[in-house]
Design a protein around this motif. Sequence first.
Motif, PDB file in Angstrom:
ATOM      1  N   GLU A 101     -11.337  39.231 -29.938  1.00 19.86           N
ATOM      2  CA  GLU A 101     -10.116  38.948 -30.702  1.00 19.86           C
ATOM      3  C   GLU A 101      -8.881  38.771 -29.814  1.00 19.86           C
ATOM      4  O   GLU A 101      -7.798  38.494 -30.321  1.00 19.86           O
ATOM      5  CB  GLU A 101      -9.850  40.093 -31.686  1.00 19.86           C
ATOM      6  CG  GLU A 101     -10.928  40.291 -32.718  1.00 19.86           C
ATOM      7  CD  GLU A 101     -10.987  39.148 -33.719  1.00 19.86           C
ATOM      8  OE1 GLU A 101      -9.929  38.606 -34.086  1.00 19.86           O
ATOM      9  OE2 GLU A 101     -12.107  38.798 -34.120  1.00 19.86           O
ATOM     10  N   ALA A 102      -9.040  38.933 -28.503  1.00 21.19           N
ATOM     11  CA  ALA A 102      -7.892  38.919 -27.597  1.00 21.19           C
ATOM     12  C   ALA A 102      -7.243  37.543 -27.525  1.00 21.19           C
ATOM     13  O   ALA A 102      -7.902  36.512 -27.676  1.00 21.19           O
ATOM     14  CB  ALA A 102      -8.329  39.358 -26.200  1.00 21.19           C
ATOM     15  N   SER A 103      -5.964  37.571 -27.255  1.00 22.13           N
ATOM     16  CA  SER A 103      -5.204  36.337 -27.081  1.00 22.13           C
ATOM     17  C   SER A 103      -5.733  35.581 -25.866  1.00 22.13           C
ATOM     18  O   SER A 103      -5.774  36.122 -24.754  1.00 22.13           O
ATOM     19  CB  SER A 103      -3.726  36.673 -26.874  1.00 22.13           C
ATOM     20  OG  SER A 103      -3.043  35.594 -26.293  1.00 22.13           O
ATOM     21  N   GLN A 104      -6.119  34.338 -26.092  1.00 24.68           N
ATOM     22  CA  GLN A 104      -6.614  33.524 -24.977  1.00 24.68           C
ATOM     23  C   GLN A 104      -5.508  33.260 -23.957  1.00 24.68           C
ATOM     24  O   GLN A 104      -5.778  33.119 -22.770  1.00 24.68           O
ATOM     25  CB  GLN A 104      -7.205  32.211 -25.497  1.00 24.68           C
ATOM     26  CG  GLN A 104      -8.481  32.420 -26.295  1.00 24.68           C
ATOM     27  CD  GLN A 104      -9.531  33.203 -25.512  1.00 24.68           C
ATOM     28  OE1 GLN A 104      -9.911  32.830 -24.411  1.00 24.68           O
ATOM     29  NE2 GLN A 104      -9.970  34.313 -26.071  1.00 24.68           N
ATOM     30  N   VAL A 105      -4.271  33.220 -24.419  1.00 26.11           N
ATOM     31  CA  VAL A 105      -3.142  33.030 -23.500  1.00 26.11           C
ATOM     32  C   VAL A 105      -3.084  34.199 -22.518  1.00 26.11           C
ATOM     33  O   VAL A 105      -2.976  34.001 -21.303  1.00 26.11           O
ATOM     34  CB  VAL A 105      -1.815  32.881 -24.277  1.00 26.11           C
ATOM     35  CG1 VAL A 105      -0.624  32.853 -23.333  1.00 26.11           C
ATOM     36  CG2 VAL A 105      -1.843  31.635 -25.153  1.00 26.11           C
ATOM     37  N   ALA A 106      -3.175  35.420 -23.038  1.00 27.35           N
ATOM     38  CA  ALA A 106      -3.134  36.600 -22.171  1.00 27.35           C
ATOM     39  C   ALA A 106      -4.344  36.652 -21.242  1.00 27.35           C
ATOM     40  O   ALA A 106      -4.238  37.081 -20.094  1.00 27.35           O
ATOM     41  CB  ALA A 106      -3.050  37.875 -22.998  1.00 27.35           C
ATOM     42  N   MET A 107      -5.493  36.209 -21.736  1.00 30.90           N
ATOM     43  CA  MET A 107      -6.717  36.247 -20.924  1.00 30.90           C
ATOM     44  C   MET A 107      -6.678  35.225 -19.788  1.00 30.90           C
ATOM     45  O   MET A 107      -7.462  35.315 -18.846  1.00 30.90           O
ATOM     46  CB  MET A 107      -7.959  36.018 -21.788  1.00 30.90           C
ATOM     47  CG  MET A 107      -8.223  37.115 -22.806  1.00 30.90           C
ATOM     48  SD  MET A 107      -8.595  38.726 -22.049  1.00 30.90           S
ATOM     49  CE  MET A 107      -7.055  39.585 -22.241  1.00 30.90           C
ATOM     50  N   LEU A 112      -4.004  34.972 -13.867  1.00 35.32           N
ATOM     51  CA  LEU A 112      -3.214  34.059 -13.037  1.00 35.32           C
ATOM     52  C   LEU A 112      -2.083  34.811 -12.346  1.00 35.32           C
ATOM     53  O   LEU A 112      -1.832  34.620 -11.153  1.00 35.32           O
ATOM     54  CB  LEU A 112      -2.668  32.915 -13.890  1.00 35.32           C
ATOM     55  CG  LEU A 112      -1.773  31.907 -13.166  1.00 35.32           C
ATOM     56  CD1 LEU A 112      -2.559  31.186 -12.075  1.00 35.32           C
ATOM     57  CD2 LEU A 112      -1.201  30.908 -14.154  1.00 35.32           C
ATOM     58  N   CYS A 113      -1.406  35.688 -13.089  1.00 32.50           N
ATOM     59  CA  CYS A 113      -0.349  36.516 -12.492  1.00 32.50           C
ATOM     60  C   CYS A 113      -0.892  37.378 -11.361  1.00 32.50           C
ATOM     61  O   CYS A 113      -0.268  37.487 -10.298  1.00 32.50           O
ATOM     62  CB  CYS A 113       0.296  37.416 -13.545  1.00 32.50           C
ATOM     63  SG  CYS A 113       1.362  36.571 -14.707  1.00 32.50           S
ATOM     64  N   ILE A 114      -2.041  37.980 -11.589  1.00 33.68           N
ATOM     65  CA  ILE A 114      -2.629  38.839 -10.563  1.00 33.68           C
ATOM     66  C   ILE A 114      -2.897  38.043  -9.283  1.00 33.68           C
ATOM     67  O   ILE A 114      -2.590  38.499  -8.172  1.00 33.68           O
ATOM     68  CB  ILE A 114      -3.906  39.521 -11.094  1.00 33.68           C
ATOM     69  CG1 ILE A 114      -3.528  40.553 -12.169  1.00 33.68           C
ATOM     70  CG2 ILE A 114      -4.711  40.172  -9.973  1.00 33.68           C
ATOM     71  CD1 ILE A 114      -4.693  41.099 -12.969  1.00 33.68           C
ATOM     72  N   VAL A 115      -3.440  36.848  -9.424  1.00 42.72           N
ATOM     73  CA  VAL A 115      -3.717  36.004  -8.252  1.00 42.72           C
ATOM     74  C   VAL A 115      -2.417  35.618  -7.547  1.00 42.72           C
ATOM     75  O   VAL A 115      -2.315  35.719  -6.313  1.00 42.72           O
ATOM     76  CB  VAL A 115      -4.530  34.751  -8.667  1.00 42.72           C
ATOM     77  CG1 VAL A 115      -4.610  33.747  -7.532  1.00 42.72           C
ATOM     78  CG2 VAL A 115      -5.925  35.158  -9.120  1.00 42.72           C
ATOM     79  N   LEU A 116      -1.424  35.168  -8.310  1.00 43.70           N
ATOM     80  CA  LEU A 116      -0.149  34.769  -7.695  1.00 43.70           C
ATOM     81  C   LEU A 116       0.545  35.950  -7.028  1.00 43.70           C
ATOM     82  O   LEU A 116       1.073  35.820  -5.914  1.00 43.70           O
ATOM     83  CB  LEU A 116       0.768  34.142  -8.744  1.00 43.70           C
ATOM     84  CG  LEU A 116       0.353  32.780  -9.274  1.00 43.70           C
ATOM     85  CD1 LEU A 116       1.250  32.362 -10.434  1.00 43.70           C
ATOM     86  CD2 LEU A 116       0.391  31.735  -8.168  1.00 43.70           C
ATOM     87  N   LEU A 117       0.546  37.086  -7.683  1.00 44.72           N
ATOM     88  CA  LEU A 117       1.192  38.270  -7.104  1.00 44.72           C
ATOM     89  C   LEU A 117       0.449  38.752  -5.864  1.00 44.72           C
ATOM     90  O   LEU A 117       1.076  39.167  -4.877  1.00 44.72           O
ATOM     91  CB  LEU A 117       1.306  39.375  -8.147  1.00 44.72           C
ATOM     92  CG  LEU A 117       2.290  39.064  -9.286  1.00 44.72           C
ATOM     93  CD1 LEU A 117       2.078  40.022 -10.448  1.00 44.72           C
ATOM     94  CD2 LEU A 117       3.726  39.105  -8.793  1.00 44.72           C
ATOM     95  N   ALA A 118      -0.868  38.675  -5.877  1.00 46.90           N
ATOM     96  CA  ALA A 118      -1.636  39.035  -4.678  1.00 46.90           C
ATOM     97  C   ALA A 118      -1.301  38.087  -3.529  1.00 46.90           C
ATOM     98  O   ALA A 118      -1.165  38.526  -2.374  1.00 46.90           O
ATOM     99  CB  ALA A 118      -3.134  39.019  -4.985  1.00 46.90           C
ATOM    100  N   ALA A 119      -1.155  36.810  -3.832  1.00 42.33           N
ATOM    101  CA  ALA A 119      -0.785  35.838  -2.793  1.00 42.33           C
ATOM    102  C   ALA A 119       0.595  36.161  -2.218  1.00 42.33           C
ATOM    103  O   ALA A 119       0.811  36.063  -1.006  1.00 42.33           O
ATOM    104  CB  ALA A 119      -0.822  34.423  -3.359  1.00 42.33           C
ATOM    105  N   ILE A 120       1.517  36.555  -3.082  1.00 45.94           N
ATOM    106  CA  ILE A 120       2.850  36.948  -2.605  1.00 45.94           C
ATOM    107  C   ILE A 120       2.752  38.171  -1.705  1.00 45.94           C
ATOM    108  O   ILE A 120       3.391  38.234  -0.648  1.00 45.94           O
ATOM    109  CB  ILE A 120       3.802  37.177  -3.799  1.00 45.94           C
ATOM    110  CG1 ILE A 120       4.127  35.840  -4.482  1.00 45.94           C
ATOM    111  CG2 ILE A 120       5.081  37.896  -3.357  1.00 45.94           C
ATOM    112  CD1 ILE A 120       4.851  35.962  -5.814  1.00 45.94           C
TER     113      ILE A 120
END
Length: 139
Positions: A101-107, A112-120
């Motif tokens: 039932e989870a929001s596909q946007v959040a999934m 994506l945020c985790i990957v970008l933040l890890a790259a930073i």
Amino acid sequence: MSLTRKEIAIRSALIFMGVFTTTPALAVINPAQLESYGVIDPNSIVLTLLQHRGLLQFALGASLVYAAFKPDIRVAAALAAIFTKGGGLLITYSRPEVFAEASQVAMVFDPLCIVLLAAILVDIALQRGRYAGRRPTGA
């Protein structure tokens, strides 16, 4: 001082991630927003907890936006976001009925945020490593 393309990209990413992360705070002023999570007519305890979550998401998002302009706090803001977004994903994935039932946007957005933040964070570590062996000027 003019900004490099990399700095503009980092700032833009942090601002985008931060603003989008704050959106659950809308439930504080408009509880109907919770319907986007599949929550309809929650009891007062659930409503309070979800509104509190919205405030916490607002604080996290605001810290990411602030980090766009204050590089000194980027590590702390990135680690907090990776921890909370990653934890939320783990909790969601561990409950198949919730994941269904989870929001596909959040999934998509949170990983994506985790990957970008890890790259930073990697970029920050590389920059610090590059300057670690240098002596301060004027010494």
